[in-house]
Write an enzyme that holds these catalytic residues in place. Structure first.
Site, PDB file in Angstrom:
ATOM      1  N   ARG A  64     -10.878  -8.546  -2.122  1.00  0.00           N
ATOM      2  CA  ARG A  64     -11.047  -8.730  -0.668  1.00  0.00           C
ATOM      3  C   ARG A  64     -12.508  -8.988  -0.295  1.00  0.00           C
ATOM      4  NH1 ARG A  64     -10.708  -4.855   3.945  1.00  0.00           N
ATOM      5  NH2 ARG A  64      -9.800  -5.991   5.704  1.00  0.00           N
ATOM      6  N   HIS A  68     -13.804 -12.044   2.213  1.00  0.00           N
ATOM      7  CA  HIS A  68     -14.569 -11.791   3.427  1.00  0.00           C
ATOM      8  C   HIS A  68     -15.997 -12.326   3.321  1.00  0.00           C
ATOM      9  CE1 HIS A  68     -11.987  -8.779   5.808  1.00  0.00           C
ATOM     10  NE2 HIS A  68     -11.208  -9.423   4.954  1.00  0.00           N
ATOM     11  N   ASN A  96     -14.596  -5.795   8.910  1.00  0.00           N
ATOM     12  CA  ASN A  96     -15.079  -5.091   7.724  1.00  0.00           C
ATOM     13  C   ASN A  96     -15.273  -3.592   7.908  1.00  0.00           C
ATOM     14  OD1 ASN A  96     -15.285  -7.649   6.503  1.00  0.00           O
ATOM     15  ND2 ASN A  96     -17.404  -7.903   7.176  1.00  0.00           N
ATOM     16  N   HIS A 196      -2.006 -10.008  -0.976  1.00  0.00           N
ATOM     17  CA  HIS A 196      -1.486  -8.775  -0.377  1.00  0.00           C
ATOM     18  C   HIS A 196      -0.365  -8.156  -1.216  1.00  0.00           C
ATOM     19  CE1 HIS A 196      -3.075  -9.439   4.004  1.00  0.00           C
ATOM     20  NE2 HIS A 196      -4.022  -9.301   3.107  1.00  0.00           N
TER      21      HIS A 196
END
Length: 324
Positions: A64, A68, A96, A196
């Site tokens: 992740r 990001h 975040n 996911h």
């Protein structure tokens, strides 16, 4: 005559722009550190393996971080920077804050790499390798990581907060548009959403779905999630629930199979299969691990190409948390 000159000039400008973009990507290569840091891959893999062995969920957290990072001004390691007197970092931006994690693992890896090859490997490249290894260590695909990125010398709290990272409440159109803005197709978006299949989500990110989306969520699934997440905000806000209820520790296609049964935990998950343009992709991936792996890998490579700093741009940080 004048029209022809303008037309020729426009064509020349377009060619130059295309050349610059292609050249930027051409500077990235899987053997970038072959001579300067030959043990880089082994060093990173060993530390990631230790972290994932200690906490299997860490693989999802490290993956992740790469997402990001790349979605905010490109894959430049800016998400790793702490606040300084001259700028506010991205760690406390909405998408975040109290969410991204794994920074200590990155610190350990960077320290190990610096001992082996001082001042050579960028934090941005280390994040790209970490993302690949995190997937592979959970029985997912492996791919050749393109390297040669340099690190940003600043971060952008405002950009991270601007919506470039799609929120968990996103509609399908918002997801498509946000990914397209990064040069990623709807196919890339659906395949990358398959990340996911590992990881967890906090109550605040799915509360509205399990209480207010009764027309698009399986009842028993919603009720089971409600046991960990109260209807009112408060003490349960940060309670975490696994995204893939069948195999949370394996990188597989059960995420897509859940969507077929209306068991997507996040709104942004279930909209991928809700009568829209991406339904067929969800069905395809739910039936074929190979198809999912193929498109996920392509999406990861494309995402890694988002606005890299190369050549003399940026720097090679000595410490991923601060500019040199």
């Amino acid at each position: 005559m004048e029209y022809n000159k303008q037309r020729i000039m426009l064509i020349v400008v377009l060619i130059i722009i295309m050349w610059i973009c292609c050249y930027s990507h051409a500077q990235l290569s899987s053997d970038f550190y072959k001579q300067s840091c030959p043990s880089l891959f082994y060093a990173v893999r060993r530390e990631v393996q230790r972290a994932v062995t200690k906490e299997r969920r860490m693989a999802a957290s490290l993956l992740r971080l790469f997402f990001h990072d790349c979605f905010v001004n490109g894959c430049d390691g800016s998400i790793l920077l702490d606040d300084t007197s001259s700028f506010m970092g991205e760690k406390t931006a909405g998408p975040n804050n109290n969410s991204v994690r794994g920074f200590e693992v990155v610190d350990k890896i960077k320290s190990r790499v610096e001992r082996l090859c001082p001042g050579v490997a960028s934090c941005a490249d280390i994040l790209a390798i970490i993302a690949r290894d995190s997937v592979f260590l959970l029985d997912g695909p492996r791919w050749s990581v393109k390297l040669g990125r340099r690190d940003s010398t600043t971060a952008s709290f405002s950009t991270a907060n601007s919506g470039v990272i799609p929120p968990p409440t996103s509609t399908l159109n918002n997801l498509i548009n946000r990914f397209r803005a990064q040069g990623l197709s709807p196919r890339d978006m659906v395949a990358l959403s398959g990340a996911h299949t590992i990881g967890q989500a906090r109550c605040v990110t799915f509360r509205d779905r399990i209480y207010n989306e009764s027309n698009n969520i399986e009842l028993s699934f919603a009720l089971s999630r409600q046991r960990s997440c109260s209807a009112a905000s408060g003490s349960s806000d940060n309670n975490e629930v696994i995204l893939d209820i069948h195999s949370p520790g394996r990188f597989d296609v059960n995420y897509y199979r859940q969507l077929l049964n209306h068991r997507g935990l996040l709104t942004s998950d279930q909209v991928l299969y809700s009568g829209g343009s991406t339904d067929s992709l969800v069905v395809s991936y739910s039936r074929s691990l190979n198809a999912f792996y193929r498109d996920f890998v392509r999406g990861m490579v494309k995402m890694g190409d988002i606005k890299p700093l190369t050549g003399s741009n940026g720097e090679i940080r000595n410490n991923c948390r601060r500019p040199n």
